[in-house]
Scaffold this motif. Sequence first.
Motif, PDB file in Angstrom:
ATOM      1  N   MET A  90       0.829  -1.201   0.000  1.00 16.34           N
ATOM      2  CA  MET A  90       0.000   0.000   0.000  1.00 16.34           C
ATOM      3  C   MET A  90       0.866   1.253   0.000  1.00 16.34           C
ATOM      4  SD  MET A  90      -2.529   1.442   2.938  1.00 16.34           S
ATOM      5  CE  MET A  90      -1.181   2.358   3.680  1.00 16.34           C
ATOM      6  N   TYR A  91       0.437   2.258  -0.756  1.00 15.43           N
ATOM      7  CA  TYR A  91       1.154   3.541  -0.705  1.00 15.43           C
ATOM      8  C   TYR A  91       0.143   4.677  -0.528  1.00 15.43           C
ATOM      9  CZ  TYR A  91       0.011   3.795  -5.762  1.00 15.43           C
ATOM     10  OH  TYR A  91      -0.625   3.822  -6.984  1.00 15.43           O
ATOM     11  N   ILE A  92       0.633   5.809  -0.085  1.00 17.70           N
ATOM     12  CA  ILE A  92      -0.235   6.948   0.216  1.00 17.70           C
ATOM     13  C   ILE A  92       0.075   8.066  -0.766  1.00 17.70           C
ATOM     14  CG2 ILE A  92      -0.938   8.629   1.969  1.00 17.70           C
ATOM     15  CD1 ILE A  92      -0.026   6.602   4.082  1.00 17.70           C
ATOM     16  N   SER A  93      -0.917   8.448  -1.536  1.00 15.05           N
ATOM     17  CA  SER A  93      -0.758   9.510  -2.537  1.00 15.05           C
ATOM     18  C   SER A  93      -1.726  10.642  -2.222  1.00 15.05           C
ATOM     19  CB  SER A  93      -1.029   8.956  -3.935  1.00 15.05           C
ATOM     20  OG  SER A  93      -0.779   9.926  -4.918  1.00 15.05           O
ATOM     21  N   GLY A  94      -1.191  11.804  -1.918  1.00 17.78           N
ATOM     22  CA  GLY A  94      -2.035  12.949  -1.585  1.00 17.78           C
ATOM     23  C   GLY A  94      -2.926  12.700  -0.389  1.00 17.78           C
ATOM     24  N   GLY A  95      -2.450  11.886   0.549  1.00 19.38           N
ATOM     25  CA  GLY A  95      -3.206  11.605   1.762  1.00 19.38           C
ATOM     26  C   GLY A  95      -4.178  10.445   1.633  1.00 19.38           C
ATOM     27  N   SER A  96      -4.292   9.837   0.445  1.00 19.15           N
ATOM     28  CA  SER A  96      -5.223   8.729   0.234  1.00 19.15           C
ATOM     29  C   SER A  96      -4.477   7.395   0.142  1.00 19.15           C
ATOM     30  CB  SER A  96      -6.033   8.940  -1.054  1.00 19.15           C
ATOM     31  OG  SER A  96      -6.832  10.104  -0.963  1.00 19.15           O
ATOM     32  N   ASN A  97      -5.020   6.383   0.782  1.00 23.75           N
ATOM     33  CA  ASN A  97      -4.432   5.044   0.693  1.00 23.75           C
ATOM     34  C   ASN A  97      -4.737   4.428  -0.677  1.00 23.75           C
ATOM     35  OD1 ASN A  97      -3.705   5.390   3.345  1.00 23.75           O
ATOM     36  ND2 ASN A  97      -5.148   3.910   4.174  1.00 23.75           N
ATOM     37  N   ILE A  98      -3.695   3.929  -1.339  1.00 23.79           N
ATOM     38  CA  ILE A  98      -3.858   3.290  -2.646  1.00 23.79           C
ATOM     39  C   ILE A  98      -3.445   1.831  -2.513  1.00 23.79           C
ATOM     40  CG2 ILE A  98      -3.285   3.354  -5.098  1.00 23.79           C
ATOM     41  CD1 ILE A  98      -4.540   5.950  -4.181  1.00 23.79           C
ATOM     42  N   TYR A  99      -4.315   0.927  -2.943  1.00 27.55           N
ATOM     43  CA  TYR A  99      -4.046  -0.508  -2.890  1.00 27.55           C
ATOM     44  C   TYR A  99      -3.772  -1.006  -4.305  1.00 27.55           C
ATOM     45  CZ  TYR A  99      -6.090   0.172   1.709  1.00 27.55           C
ATOM     46  OH  TYR A  99      -6.364   0.625   2.974  1.00 27.55           O
ATOM     47  N   PRO A 100      -2.504  -1.341  -4.605  1.00 25.73           N
ATOM     48  CA  PRO A 100      -2.125  -1.694  -5.981  1.00 25.73           C
ATOM     49  C   PRO A 100      -2.954  -2.798  -6.613  1.00 25.73           C
ATOM     50  CG  PRO A 100      -0.164  -1.361  -4.654  1.00 25.73           C
ATOM     51  CD  PRO A 100      -1.322  -1.317  -3.712  1.00 25.73           C
ATOM     52  N   ARG A 101      -3.359  -3.787  -5.829  1.00 21.48           N
ATOM     53  CA  ARG A 101      -4.079  -4.915  -6.425  1.00 21.48           C
ATOM     54  C   ARG A 101      -5.352  -4.474  -7.142  1.00 21.48           C
ATOM     55  NH1 ARG A 101      -4.926 -10.022  -7.151  1.00 21.48           N
ATOM     56  NH2 ARG A 101      -7.011 -10.878  -6.911  1.00 21.48           N
ATOM     57  N   GLU A 102      -6.047  -3.507  -6.578  1.00 20.50           N
ATOM     58  CA  GLU A 102      -7.280  -3.016  -7.192  1.00 20.50           C
ATOM     59  C   GLU A 102      -7.010  -2.478  -8.604  1.00 20.50           C
ATOM     60  OE1 GLU A 102     -10.429   0.703  -6.548  1.00 20.50           O
ATOM     61  OE2 GLU A 102      -8.961   0.214  -4.990  1.00 20.50           O
ATOM     62  N   ILE A 103      -5.899  -1.758  -8.747  1.00 27.88           N
ATOM     63  CA  ILE A 103      -5.555  -1.175 -10.044  1.00 27.88           C
ATOM     64  C   ILE A 103      -5.057  -2.265 -10.996  1.00 27.88           C
ATOM     65  CG2 ILE A 103      -4.149   0.596 -11.196  1.00 27.88           C
ATOM     66  CD1 ILE A 103      -3.880   1.846  -8.313  1.00 27.88           C
ATOM     67  N   GLU A 104      -4.261  -3.195 -10.466  1.00 26.55           N
ATOM     68  CA  GLU A 104      -3.736  -4.286 -11.287  1.00 26.55           C
ATOM     69  C   GLU A 104      -4.864  -5.115 -11.902  1.00 26.55           C
ATOM     70  OE1 GLU A 104       0.352  -4.848  -8.628  1.00 26.55           O
ATOM     71  OE2 GLU A 104      -1.396  -6.116  -8.270  1.00 26.55           O
ATOM     72  N   GLU A 105      -5.909  -5.375 -11.121  1.00 26.47           N
ATOM     73  CA  GLU A 105      -7.047  -6.148 -11.633  1.00 26.47           C
ATOM     74  C   GLU A 105      -7.651  -5.467 -12.861  1.00 26.47           C
ATOM     75  OE1 GLU A 105      -8.427  -8.960 -10.956  1.00 26.47           O
ATOM     76  OE2 GLU A 105      -8.161  -9.511  -8.851  1.00 26.47           O
ATOM     77  N   LYS A 106      -7.777  -4.154 -12.803  1.00 26.00           N
ATOM     78  CA  LYS A 106      -8.401  -3.412 -13.908  1.00 26.00           C
ATOM     79  C   LYS A 106      -7.479  -3.337 -15.129  1.00 26.00           C
ATOM     80  CE  LYS A 106     -11.552  -0.654 -11.072  1.00 26.00           C
ATOM     81  NZ  LYS A 106     -11.426  -1.450  -9.846  1.00 26.00           N
ATOM     82  N   ILE A 107      -6.185  -3.202 -14.885  1.00 28.89           N
ATOM     83  CA  ILE A 107      -5.241  -3.176 -16.009  1.00 28.89           C
ATOM     84  C   ILE A 107      -5.287  -4.503 -16.761  1.00 28.89           C
ATOM     85  CG2 ILE A 107      -2.780  -3.136 -16.602  1.00 28.89           C
ATOM     86  CD1 ILE A 107      -2.362  -1.072 -14.399  1.00 28.89           C
ATOM     87  N   LEU A 108      -5.381  -5.606 -16.020  1.00 30.74           N
ATOM     88  CA  LEU A 108      -5.345  -6.931 -16.647  1.00 30.74           C
ATOM     89  C   LEU A 108      -6.613  -7.265 -17.416  1.00 30.74           C
ATOM     90  CD1 LEU A 108      -3.494  -8.974 -13.932  1.00 30.74           C
ATOM     91  CD2 LEU A 108      -2.715  -8.562 -16.255  1.00 30.74           C
ATOM     92  N   LEU A 109      -7.646  -6.468 -17.269  1.00 32.23           N
ATOM     93  CA  LEU A 109      -8.834  -6.661 -18.095  1.00 32.23           C
ATOM     94  C   LEU A 109      -8.599  -6.202 -19.530  1.00 32.23           C
ATOM     95  CD1 LEU A 109     -11.618  -5.508 -15.593  1.00 32.23           C
ATOM     96  CD2 LEU A 109     -11.111  -7.844 -16.318  1.00 32.23           C
ATOM     97  N   HIS A 110      -7.545  -5.407 -19.746  1.00 30.84           N
ATOM     98  CA  HIS A 110      -7.212  -4.961 -21.106  1.00 30.84           C
ATOM     99  C   HIS A 110      -6.798  -6.185 -21.928  1.00 30.84           C
ATOM    100  CE1 HIS A 110      -5.315  -2.948 -24.472  1.00 30.84           C
ATOM    101  NE2 HIS A 110      -5.775  -1.779 -24.030  1.00 30.84           N
ATOM    102  N   PRO A 111      -7.352  -6.370 -23.098  1.00 33.94           N
ATOM    103  CA  PRO A 111      -7.084  -7.590 -23.877  1.00 33.94           C
ATOM    104  C   PRO A 111      -5.635  -7.769 -24.321  1.00 33.94           C
ATOM    105  CG  PRO A 111      -8.306  -5.968 -25.184  1.00 33.94           C
ATOM    106  CD  PRO A 111      -8.306  -5.479 -23.779  1.00 33.94           C
ATOM    107  N   ASP A 112      -4.845  -6.684 -24.311  1.00 37.05           N
ATOM    108  CA  ASP A 112      -3.463  -6.783 -24.784  1.00 37.05           C
ATOM    109  C   ASP A 112      -2.432  -6.784 -23.660  1.00 37.05           C
ATOM    110  OD1 ASP A 112      -4.143  -6.934 -27.462  1.00 37.05           O
ATOM    111  OD2 ASP A 112      -4.202  -4.761 -27.710  1.00 37.05           O
ATOM    112  N   ILE A 113      -2.874  -6.920 -22.395  1.00 38.60           N
ATOM    113  CA  ILE A 113      -1.950  -6.936 -21.261  1.00 38.60           C
ATOM    114  C   ILE A 113      -1.875  -8.334 -20.681  1.00 38.60           C
ATOM    115  CG2 ILE A 113      -1.473  -6.031 -18.955  1.00 38.60           C
ATOM    116  CD1 ILE A 113      -1.010  -4.016 -21.154  1.00 38.60           C
TER     117      ILE A 113
END
Length: 526
Positions: A414-437
């Motif tokens: 987890m990292y904190i950007s502008g005071g907000s907690n960001i959980y990488p897995r959530e973003i990774e899941e969405k990136i992997l929905l791209h058909p070319d990734i």
Amino acid sequence: MNLAHFLTQTARRHPDGIGFVWGERTWSWAEMEARVDAMASALVSEFGVKKGDRILVQSANCNQMFESMWAAFRAGAVWVPANYRQSPDEVAWLAKASGARGMICGARFAGHAAACREAAPDIDFAISIGESGFGEDYEAVVERHIGRKTKEAGVERDDPCWFFFTSGTTGRPKAAVLTHGQMAFVVTNHLCDLMPATGPDDASIVVAPLSHGAGIHQVAQVAHGVKTILPATEKLDVPSVWSLVETWRVTNAFTVPTILKMLVEDPSVDRYDHSSLRYVIYAGAPMYRADQIKALRKLGPVLVQYFGLGEVTGNITVLPPALHDMEDGPGARLGTCGFARTGMQVEIQNDEGNEVPPGATGEICVIGPAVFAGYYENPEANAKAFRDGWFRTGDLGHMDENGFVYITGRSSDMYISGGSNIYPREIEEKILLHPDISETAVLGVPDPVWGEVGYAVCVARPGADATSIDLEAWLEDKTARYKLPKRFIFWEEIPKSGYGKITKKLVREELQRRGEMPDGEEKRPD
């Protein structure tokens, strides 16, 4: 009960049945029992091994490595397997940290044997798998003692049998102490929750190092008389794996998501009959939804997920085949790693150790008979790992009202950007929905304005043009703007650990090596 008795029981019931297959060779259960007896006899009578002595093992997967585990158990010694891909210095550190008394080492690892002897002066014998200059050949030792029956060492439930070294993704590996009683519960639990109705007519294929989760899995196979199929090649050969599945009518396999992904994406999956598979068990890391769907389409409803660290020997949650939904419908529990394993209790806790309400994020904690005895000679690590009897996994997540657990990510990811907690897995899941990734890893890096921002390292699918992939546009309507990675970086491949897992530590090191990390990254604790 001494864990080695599982092998004795199976050899009594099925003496002529095939217990182990490696390449063109097969061993019956009676042959395996006799060979384990011979090595245990040698360890005790010839090499002076006593109850509690640690025996380091440095070897690629082979029948001798597998036998060494049972021989150590039978002698009352502690089996200390290293990942054979580790460097001499890394394995030497394991030898010293474990206080190893002896070692069993593949002949081609002479440098490792020398480094271990130098670092760990208590090592007073070495047995070589194959002819070498650093120890007597394993087969010669077995031949000299074959036919000698060794009495199993008397053990208590809390006597150690295995030092399970953590992967060390954020520092030096720690030796998690697994005990005979704990492991007996784990074996029973694996057979109950992961592969019910598994027995002597079944076969299990090994596609990961026996030094860690795959070794635990195969202990469970021995307990129920299931033959172990070991591919002949050291490196993962996907067509060979599928060929063995067809030949031996393999019914279960243990693997990690990255290896399962390679297995189902290789064209050979369609050339061989894999209809015998009932349980394809994956663990070690969550499996991305896009990869889950591909595996289900290729293999059918056979996926079993479990979540569990080495310290809990995999026994935290289970998601059985019936709950692996193919469709993303309203009733699907997308992203869950399942519910608590039989006999185990899971709780989501806040920083004070109090349980949080359903849906709230906290640290995943677990208590029950599968939890290890603690780290060997590491009171500081034990103090951090346990709180009021609960083992703290270091993983963040939440639980729904029905007890299903959802992993958000490692607390260290987890990292904190502008005071907000960001959980990488959530973003990774969405990136992997791209058909070319094909693969991705998102991590936080220092930023003078926001404190930290996300970098997404990605691998394009074969044949795709990475320069034409606009991931920022792809994510625009799928995630909040403040969660968008600042940079998208494309590599030919993402570095993985010796167990086939993508770890942020290795990605971070590669970014630094390539000069793609902003100034100050080295100041960020991992």
